[in-house]
Scaffold this motif. Structure first.
Motif, short mmCIF file in Angstrom:
data_model
loop_
_atom_site.label_atom_id
_atom_site.label_comp_id
_atom_site.label_asym_id
_atom_site.label_seq_id
_atom_site.Cartn_x
_atom_site.Cartn_y
_atom_site.Cartn_z
N UNK A 4 -11.40 -6.83 -54.52
CA UNK A 4 -10.08 -6.83 -55.15
C UNK A 4 -9.96 -8.10 -55.98
N UNK A 5 -9.83 -8.00 -57.30
CA UNK A 5 -9.72 -9.21 -58.12
C UNK A 5 -8.51 -10.04 -57.72
N UNK A 6 -8.61 -11.37 -57.82
CA UNK A 6 -7.47 -12.22 -57.43
C UNK A 6 -6.19 -11.86 -58.16
N UNK A 7 -6.29 -11.52 -59.46
CA UNK A 7 -5.07 -11.20 -60.20
C UNK A 7 -4.41 -9.92 -59.69
N UNK A 8 -5.23 -8.96 -59.24
CA UNK A 8 -4.68 -7.73 -58.66
C UNK A 8 -4.07 -8.03 -57.30
N UNK A 9 -4.78 -8.81 -56.49
CA UNK A 9 -4.25 -9.18 -55.17
C UNK A 9 -2.93 -9.92 -55.30
N UNK A 10 -2.85 -10.84 -56.26
CA UNK A 10 -1.61 -11.61 -56.45
C UNK A 10 -0.47 -10.71 -56.90
N UNK A 11 -0.75 -9.81 -57.84
CA UNK A 11 0.29 -8.90 -58.32
C UNK A 11 0.79 -8.02 -57.19
N UNK A 60 -6.65 -0.60 -62.85
CA UNK A 60 -5.96 0.27 -63.80
C UNK A 60 -4.47 0.35 -63.52
N UNK A 61 -4.09 0.61 -62.28
CA UNK A 61 -2.68 0.75 -61.96
C UNK A 61 -1.88 -0.49 -62.27
N UNK A 62 -2.42 -1.66 -61.96
CA UNK A 62 -1.71 -2.91 -62.23
C UNK A 62 -1.63 -3.17 -63.73
N UNK A 103 0.69 -8.67 -53.99
CA UNK A 103 1.44 -9.48 -53.02
C UNK A 103 2.87 -9.71 -53.49
N UNK A 104 3.04 -9.96 -54.78
CA UNK A 104 4.37 -10.19 -55.34
C UNK A 104 5.22 -8.94 -55.24
N UNK A 105 4.61 -7.78 -55.50
CA UNK A 105 5.36 -6.53 -55.61
C UNK A 105 5.37 -5.72 -54.32
N UNK A 106 4.69 -6.21 -53.29
CA UNK A 106 4.67 -5.49 -52.02
C UNK A 106 3.84 -4.23 -52.05
N UNK A 154 4.24 -1.65 -68.72
CA UNK A 154 5.39 -0.77 -68.61
C UNK A 154 6.64 -1.53 -68.20
N UNK A 155 6.47 -2.43 -67.24
CA UNK A 155 7.61 -3.16 -66.69
C UNK A 155 7.80 -4.53 -67.31
N UNK A 156 6.90 -4.92 -68.25
CA UNK A 156 7.02 -6.23 -68.88
C UNK A 156 6.76 -7.37 -67.94
N UNK A 157 5.84 -7.17 -66.99
CA UNK A 157 5.54 -8.19 -66.01
C UNK A 157 4.39 -9.07 -66.48
N UNK A 158 4.43 -10.33 -66.14
CA UNK A 158 3.35 -11.25 -66.47
C UNK A 158 2.85 -11.91 -65.19
N UNK A 159 1.52 -11.93 -65.04
CA UNK A 159 0.91 -12.50 -63.85
C UNK A 159 0.04 -13.70 -64.18
#
Length: 359
Positions: free
Chosen positions: A272-279, A199-201, A281-284, A207-212
């Motif tokens: 933890x779904x891979x897309x959440x883990x990747x996001x 949900x948070x991701x 990792x990118x955002x710290x 909100x921030x216009x981010x694409x993963x």
């Protein structure tokens, strides 16, 4: 469950640690006060609880359990200020229903009635209000709950953020159900109902216009049916929590502190779904601290854990349920995670919130 040896690593010499304490003596409210972490807890414990008093409030659960007319009622209220109002997988209308329904479900209650208060900002388009109201009504019907009463207020332009919503709900707690952290004992198995951090991701991405590389949708859902399925296996569940603000880490810390037990988390077993883990990792960011809106964490007696887990996996909202740890005698009130490399780390209560305005 299998005859597993205790998961707890070698005892931690906590007294030997040193760490500068954060300065929280603030004269004004900051965003972290609404984040579900340590600052939120201090706000409640130092200002609201002393001002209100009362034995019922001291339960400090997701919902208060009240004895009234020979029945036990669960009663909860929550406010929703998410930005943006619409996000992949849901909207503020869905959150306003599911969040309160889930708070009631964590006490074992099936939600029956909701109140709904809209706070509208002058200038918001009526089409937007209509979309939110329709989403809220649809979510209520899906959850099997009736919106029985409500209220509307309008604030001047620039003094709101389009639409805020408050919902309160009541439901009946079945006989024999007693869900509270004080019932947790060493040996209890910790189960999460599915993938965390979604949900948070999802909210942050729009909100921030981010694409993963793949669209991440919120897990927003009403959990009453899943809880009923678990209670049908055994009413002797010890505690349930929906890890919203502050994520799984905050919920586990609150339970550990209230129960006086330690919690050992097997980090590699947390879904933890891979897309959440990747996001993250990118955002710290740490997925353990990110809010969820359609997941629960349960502390289950070991002798019932296999049956409860199987029942959860047979339900659409629990098909990815997983055992992620256990309650232990050592390091009472503290949550530690065993990492994939065999080390350990403390999973502390967050000070504020990594991602504000997501619910």
């Amino acid at each position: 469950m299998s005859d597993r040896t205790e998961l707890d690593p070698a005892p931690l010499d906590i007294e030997a640690w040193t760490c500068p304490a954060p300065v929280r003596d603030r004269p004004r409210v900051v965003m972290g006060h609404g984040g579900g972490g340590a600052l939120s807890a201090e706000l409640v414990q130092q200002i609201f609880a002393p001002a209100y008093g009362g034995e019922t409030l001291s339960q400090m659960g997701d919902a208060a359990v009240l004895a009234l007319g020979g029945a036990r009622l669960a009663f909860s209220t929550d406010s929703y200020v998410v930005r943006p109002l619409f996000f992949p997988g849901g909207s503020i209308g869905d959150l306003a229903v599911n969040g309160t329904v889930n708070d009631l479900a964590m006490s074992g209650a099936r939600a029956a009635y909701l109140s709904c208060g809209f706070i509208l900002e002058e200038g918001v388009e009526l089409e937007t209000v209509t979309r939110v109201a329709e989403a809220l009504g649809a979510a209520a019907r899906t959850a099997g709950v009736e919106v029985a009463t409500g209220d509307t207020k309008v604030v001047e332009s620039g003094h709101g953020d389009g639409v805020y919503i408050n919902t309160a709900g009541i439901g009946l707690v079945p006989a024999g159900v007693d869900l509270r952290p004080q019932r947790v004992v060493p040996g209890d198995v910790v189960i999460v109902s599915g993938a965390i951090g979604v949900h948070g991701v999802a909210v942050m991405s729009v909100r921030e216009g981010l694409e993963f590389g793949v669209e991440i949708e919120s897990d927003c859902a009403a959990l009453g049916g899943l809880v009923e399925t678990m209670l049908a296996v055994t009413p002797d569940l010890h505690v349930l929590r929906d890890p919203t603000r502050g994520g799984l880490a905050a919920s586990l810390n609150e339970i550990a502190a209230a129960s006086g037990t330690g919690v050992v988390l097997r980090e590699r077993d947390v879904p933890v779904p891979p897309e959440v883990a990747n996001a993250c990792a990118i955002l710290g960011l740490d997925p353990l601290y990110i809010a969820n809106e359609g997941k629960l964490v349960a502390f289950v007696p070991r002798e019932h854990a296999d049956a409860v887990l199987a029942a959860m996996r047979a339900h659409p909202l629990g098909r990815d349920a997983a055992v992620v740890g256990e309650a232990v005698e050592t390091h009472p009130g503290m949550v530690v995670a065993r990492t994939g490399l065999g080390g350990t780390r403390v999973v502390d209560l967050p000070i504020g919130e990594q991602l504000p305005r997501i619910c």
